[in-house]
Design a protein around this motif. Structure first.
Motif, mmCIF file in Angstrom:
data_model
loop_
_atom_site.group_PDB
_atom_site.id
_atom_site.type_symbol
_atom_site.label_atom_id
_atom_site.label_comp_id
_atom_site.label_asym_id
_atom_site.label_seq_id
_atom_site.Cartn_x
_atom_site.Cartn_y
_atom_site.Cartn_z
ATOM 1 N N GLU A 41 41.913 42.043 53.864
ATOM 2 C CA GLU A 41 42.636 41.107 53.797
ATOM 3 C C GLU A 41 42.430 40.160 54.986
ATOM 4 O OE1 GLU A 41 46.850 39.040 52.261
ATOM 5 O OE2 GLU A 41 46.603 41.215 52.610
ATOM 6 N N MET A 42 42.264 38.889 54.813
ATOM 7 C CA MET A 42 42.388 37.837 55.956
ATOM 8 C C MET A 42 43.540 37.079 55.459
ATOM 9 S SD MET A 42 38.480 37.207 57.049
ATOM 10 C CE MET A 42 37.672 38.424 57.719
ATOM 11 N N ARG A 43 44.271 36.690 56.310
ATOM 12 C CA ARG A 43 45.587 35.681 56.029
ATOM 13 C C ARG A 43 45.295 34.298 55.232
ATOM 14 N NH1 ARG A 43 46.512 38.934 60.292
ATOM 15 N NH2 ARG A 43 48.647 39.687 60.549
ATOM 16 N N ASP A 44 44.143 33.985 55.642
ATOM 17 C CA ASP A 44 44.037 32.535 55.154
ATOM 18 C C ASP A 44 42.743 32.574 54.065
ATOM 19 O OD1 ASP A 44 46.179 31.339 56.590
ATOM 20 O OD2 ASP A 44 44.693 31.198 58.246
ATOM 21 N N ALA A 45 42.333 33.518 53.467
ATOM 22 C CA ALA A 45 41.081 33.739 52.759
ATOM 23 C C ALA A 45 41.284 33.562 51.337
ATOM 24 C CB ALA A 45 40.570 35.281 52.959
ATOM 25 N N TRP A 46 42.586 33.750 50.775
ATOM 26 C CA TRP A 46 43.023 33.237 49.546
ATOM 27 C C TRP A 46 44.280 32.466 49.351
ATOM 28 C CZ3 TRP A 46 47.706 35.132 47.531
ATOM 29 C CH2 TRP A 46 48.416 35.950 48.322
ATOM 30 N N SER A 47 44.440 32.112 48.317
ATOM 31 C CA SER A 47 45.685 30.945 48.103
ATOM 32 C C SER A 47 45.948 31.106 46.385
ATOM 33 C CB SER A 47 45.487 29.739 48.701
ATOM 34 O OG SER A 47 44.306 28.988 47.989
ATOM 35 N N LEU A 48 47.061 30.721 46.243
ATOM 36 C CA LEU A 48 47.470 30.513 44.737
ATOM 37 C C LEU A 48 48.045 29.215 44.555
ATOM 38 C CD1 LEU A 48 49.486 33.824 44.094
ATOM 39 C CD2 LEU A 48 47.593 33.056 42.851
ATOM 40 N N SER A 49 47.801 28.540 43.469
ATOM 41 C CA SER A 49 48.139 27.521 42.919
ATOM 42 C C SER A 49 48.890 27.479 41.664
ATOM 43 C CB SER A 49 46.836 26.397 42.541
ATOM 44 O OG SER A 49 47.399 25.031 42.090
ATOM 45 N N LYS A 50 50.283 27.416 41.783
ATOM 46 C CA LYS A 50 51.096 27.583 40.519
ATOM 47 C C LYS A 50 50.907 26.517 39.583
ATOM 48 C CE LYS A 50 55.990 27.987 39.413
ATOM 49 N NZ LYS A 50 57.346 28.041 39.769
ATOM 50 N N GLU A 51 50.572 25.205 39.917
ATOM 51 C CA GLU A 51 50.250 24.071 39.005
ATOM 52 C C GLU A 51 49.214 24.730 38.234
ATOM 53 O OE1 GLU A 51 51.001 23.890 42.207
ATOM 54 O OE2 GLU A 51 52.922 23.234 42.251
ATOM 55 N N LYS A 52 47.961 25.093 38.907
ATOM 56 C CA LYS A 52 46.558 25.213 38.359
ATOM 57 C C LYS A 52 46.695 26.423 37.664
ATOM 58 C CE LYS A 52 44.165 21.877 41.200
ATOM 59 N NZ LYS A 52 43.167 21.644 42.220
ATOM 60 N N GLY A 53 47.539 27.407 38.116
ATOM 61 C CA GLY A 53 47.516 28.748 37.509
ATOM 62 C C GLY A 53 46.150 29.564 37.933
ATOM 63 N N LYS A 54 45.718 29.290 39.176
ATOM 64 C CA LYS A 54 44.581 30.057 39.559
ATOM 65 C C LYS A 54 44.635 30.620 41.002
ATOM 66 C CE LYS A 54 41.377 27.158 37.215
ATOM 67 N NZ LYS A 54 42.216 26.235 36.225
ATOM 68 N N ILE A 55 43.902 31.481 41.396
ATOM 69 C CA ILE A 55 43.862 32.117 42.544
ATOM 70 C C ILE A 55 42.276 31.659 43.104
ATOM 71 C CG2 ILE A 55 42.759 34.354 41.814
ATOM 72 C CD1 ILE A 55 44.423 35.630 44.349
ATOM 73 N N SER A 56 42.526 31.197 44.336
ATOM 74 C CA SER A 56 41.374 30.543 44.903
ATOM 75 C C SER A 56 40.978 31.935 46.055
ATOM 76 C CB SER A 56 41.663 29.616 45.796
ATOM 77 O OG SER A 56 40.410 28.896 46.595
ATOM 78 N N LEU A 57 39.525 32.070 46.037
ATOM 79 C CA LEU A 57 39.299 33.001 47.197
ATOM 80 C C LEU A 57 38.076 32.233 47.781
ATOM 81 C CD1 LEU A 57 38.466 36.516 44.999
ATOM 82 C CD2 LEU A 57 40.673 35.559 46.173
ATOM 83 N N LYS A 58 37.810 32.260 49.201
ATOM 84 C CA LYS A 58 37.017 31.608 49.908
ATOM 85 C C LYS A 58 35.625 32.732 49.941
ATOM 86 C CE LYS A 58 39.777 28.978 53.064
ATOM 87 N NZ LYS A 58 40.252 28.493 54.376
ATOM 88 N N ALA A 59 34.496 32.253 49.798
ATOM 89 C CA ALA A 59 33.477 32.870 49.943
ATOM 90 C C ALA A 59 33.018 33.261 51.451
ATOM 91 C CB ALA A 59 31.997 32.079 49.175
ATOM 92 N N LEU A 60 33.570 34.431 52.055
ATOM 93 C CA LEU A 60 33.328 34.733 53.515
ATOM 94 C C LEU A 60 32.484 35.562 53.554
ATOM 95 C CD1 LEU A 60 37.041 34.706 54.369
ATOM 96 C CD2 LEU A 60 35.635 32.893 54.434
ATOM 97 N N TYR A 61 31.803 35.750 54.816
ATOM 98 C CA TYR A 61 30.942 36.711 55.115
ATOM 99 C C TYR A 61 31.717 38.020 55.665
ATOM 100 C CZ TYR A 61 27.494 39.020 57.949
ATOM 101 O OH TYR A 61 26.558 40.168 58.524
ATOM 102 N N PRO A 62 30.946 39.207 55.102
ATOM 103 C CA PRO A 62 29.906 39.543 54.214
ATOM 104 C C PRO A 62 30.455 39.218 52.699
ATOM 105 C CG PRO A 62 30.704 41.218 55.328
ATOM 106 C CD PRO A 62 31.868 40.078 55.724
ATOM 107 N N GLY A 63 29.064 39.678 52.269
ATOM 108 C CA GLY A 63 29.237 39.393 50.655
ATOM 109 C C GLY A 63 29.604 40.572 49.935
ATOM 110 N N PHE A 64 29.535 40.771 48.524
ATOM 111 C CA PHE A 64 30.211 41.743 47.706
ATOM 112 C C PHE A 64 29.681 43.226 48.115
ATOM 113 C CE2 PHE A 64 26.397 40.651 45.447
ATOM 114 C CZ PHE A 64 26.180 41.974 44.789
ATOM 115 N N ASP A 65 28.256 43.247 48.393
ATOM 116 C CA ASP A 65 27.585 44.352 48.630
ATOM 117 C C ASP A 65 27.730 45.064 49.991
ATOM 118 O OD1 ASP A 65 26.401 42.502 50.041
ATOM 119 O OD2 ASP A 65 24.238 43.294 49.513
ATOM 120 N N SER A 66 28.678 44.434 50.532
ATOM 121 C CA SER A 66 28.968 45.270 51.916
ATOM 122 C C SER A 66 30.508 45.814 52.042
ATOM 123 C CB SER A 66 29.098 44.261 53.013
ATOM 124 O OG SER A 66 29.689 44.647 54.310
ATOM 125 N N GLN A 67 30.582 46.759 52.609
ATOM 126 C CA GLN A 67 32.060 47.656 52.688
ATOM 127 C C GLN A 67 32.981 46.709 53.534
ATOM 128 O OE1 GLN A 67 32.250 49.525 50.364
ATOM 129 N NE2 GLN A 67 32.395 51.463 51.272
#
Length: 559
Positions: free
Chosen positions: A367-393
């Motif tokens: 987890e990185m402190r600023d990598a995700w956020s929640l929007s109560k109004e929109k009812g969504k979670i936002s994830l930034k597309a940070l390096y490295p990708g999904f296939d990396s540990q």
């Protein structure tokens, strides 16, 4: 959800060609005698009648339990392995019903890279809680706190020669002397518990010893420890076991040993536990074992009572291996902690996760402190597309949960705003140690970022090798760029689906299995196959795009 037991496929997953026919017949018998719903349905440990049924956690991946009793309370710390928060702490009043109350740290220690955290051990000595363990093979840590709720501070110690000494822990003897013990040795320490006194004494011998537990009863010291040996799933006659030694003196010699716990037909590979005293000289053993009916959940938290034979040796379940149903150690009102894995993302925080508290529901890879956020109004979670990708540990924005059964469906609605063709976001079921799993990615299919040109891909990872197994172009007719994704987990087999409206689903590819491959004994599955959402990039990109997830829904088979 498909509800089935494929006996021949099950055997092909866990048995190599040189195993005896009798073993095959035994396992077939196990499935014939069991109900399919037993493997598929949600497991609740407390039966409500004064008994419990193992495992004692309703969801999976509470690995390497270290349990202590303080007053009328029981506390347990578990391995975080490759996820954060690190070393989550659980509380119980009866050893059966557990609730997450915090963790030692929300983030990885900045001194060490985010790799693994195995087998932390918990102690309570002279009014202070301490946690010992390793972040890597060479770096032993000690954290301490006056409260089990923290805050926890790292202790600067002078313990040397601790590489590969898994699961060190402190023990206070009757005369007030304090010892550090691990692997196969014990050594006295100073009152501050920061440095050794005298020499190290080897007290036991065995095969691949780890995670010892030490206690005193019946005028004797007992040393209980895992011997992983050549353990292979599906082989009940393997030499993986829990062994107990005894001695009149804490430092030995421990001249005798007995097998305390061997696997049986259903519960195999018992390892990594701790002994805890419930009442006056009544002892219970908390440990891990694999449930052969729920292999996708991997190691699970098991509980068994130590009984004493006429020779003064402890025994478990009449030497018949791990038990299934037993009376509860402490009479209590049923109060199961049953976390709801479904999340509509319409709150101001993820369950228990904000800047002040720790998570009981969601796990991060890094987890990185600023990598995700929640929007109560929109009812969504936002994830930034940070390096490295999904296939990396090392992928930071990989959010997972502990599965509550081996048969379930996970579903999400995903909307992406990419800024690079290298960004991939989606839904997955992943075993973190091996990376084995199934992944559905939504990404741009046009190098120059034409707004409406996207592609869905299915990735299958086996033996830590990723392979693209399905690809389907998408053409959105607006700037919505959203799609519904779903994965069915059927034991050790998964299927991928997509839908534009969340109602009419189309299958992506075939059925993908996760074999217990030959030669994978060390890298076999340890953490359970976890449902997750993710967003990442193949390249460093400071101006990364984002993925928005509208919900995360779990439906268990039989529910």
């Amino acid at each position: 959800m498909k509800r089935r037991i494929k006996i021949m496929e099950f055997l092909s997953l866990i048995i190599s060609d040189d195993k005896r026919l009798t073993l095959c017949l035994n396992i077939i018998g196990l499935y014939m005698l069991s109900h399919a719903a037993l493997a598929q349905n949600l497991h609740v440990p407390d039966n409500g009648d004064g008994t419990f049924t193992n495992p004692v956690m309703y969801n999976a991946h509470w690995s390497d339990p270290s349990v202590i009793k303080v007053g009328e309370d029981y506390y347990c710390i578990t391995s975080s392995l490759e996820t954060t928060p690190l070393m989550q702490i659980l509380h119980s009043r009866d050893l059966v019903n557990w609730k997450v109350i915090g963790s030692v740290s929300r983030f990885w220690n900045s001194k060490y890279p985010p790799t693994m955290n195995w087998s932390p051990r918990l102690s309570y000595i002279n009014g202070v809680f301490r946690v010992c363990g390793h972040f890597t093979q060479d770096n032993m840590f000690i954290y301490q706190s006056s409260s089990i709720h923290g805050p926890w501070t790292e202790v600067q110690h002078k313990f040397d020669n601790m590489a590969w000494q898994w699961a060190p822990n402190f023990y206070k003897d009757k005369d007030g002397s304090i010892y550090l013990y691990a692997n196969n040795w014990i050594q006295k320490v100073n009152n501050e518990m920061t440095s050794f006194i005298g020499g190290r004494l080897e007290v036991v011998k065995g095969t691949l010893l780890e995670n010892p537990s030490l206690f005193f009863s019946h005028t004797m010291y007992y040393w209980v420890q895992s011997q992983n040996g050549t353990d292979k799933m599906g082989v009940t006659e393997s030499d993986a076991k829990i062994t107990v030694w005894k001695s009149k003196n804490i430092t030995g010699p421990y001249l005798e040993s007995k097998d305390l716990l061997l696997g049986n037909l259903r519960w195999q590979g018992p390892n990594t536990g701790s002994v805890v005293e419930v009442n006056n000289d009544e002892w219970w053993y908390c440990y891990n074992t694999w449930d052969m009916l729920r292999l996708a959940m991997c190691r699970q938290f098991h509980l068994d009572k130590l009984e004493w034979n006429k020779s003064g040796w402890p025994e478990i379940n009449g030497n018949n291996g791990p038990s299934t149903t037993f009376r509860k150690p402490v009479k209590s009102i049923t109060n199961n902690f049953l976390p709801d894995m479904t999340d509509e993302f319409n709150g101001q925080k993820l369950e228990g996760i904000d800047t002040l508290s720790l998570g009981s529901k969601w796990l991060f890879r890094n987890e990185m402190r600023d990598a995700w956020s929640l929007s109560k109004e929109k009812g969504k979670i936002s994830l930034k597309a940070l390096y490295p990708g999904f296939d990396s540990q090392e992928s930071p924005n990989f959010l997972a949960q502990r599965p509550s059964s081996a048969y379930y469906t996970v579903e999400t609605k995903l909307y992406i705003k990419p800024k690079s063709v290298f960004e991939k976001s989606g839904l997955a079921i992943k075993e973190f140690c091996s990376k084995n799993g199934i992944y559905i990615t939504l990404e741009s299919d046009y190098f120059f970022m034409k707004d409406t040109s996207f592609v869905l891909k299915v990735w299958h990872c086996s033996q830590s090798k990723f392979k693209e197994v399905e690809k389907m172009p998408l053409l959105f007719d607006s700037d919505n760029n959203s799609i519904c994704l779903k994965i069915n987990m059927n034991g050790l087999e998964a299927e991928a689906f997509y839908s534009y409206d969340g109602k009419s689903w189309k299958k992506l590819g075939g059925e993908y299995g996760f074999n217990w491959e030959k030669g994978m004994e060390w890298n076999r599955y340890w953490t359970s196959f976890m449902p997750a959402i993710f967003s990442g990039s193949k390249i460093l990109n400071p101006g990364s795009g984002e993925a928005y997830f509208d919900y995360f829904r779990i439906r268990h088979a039989g529910n």
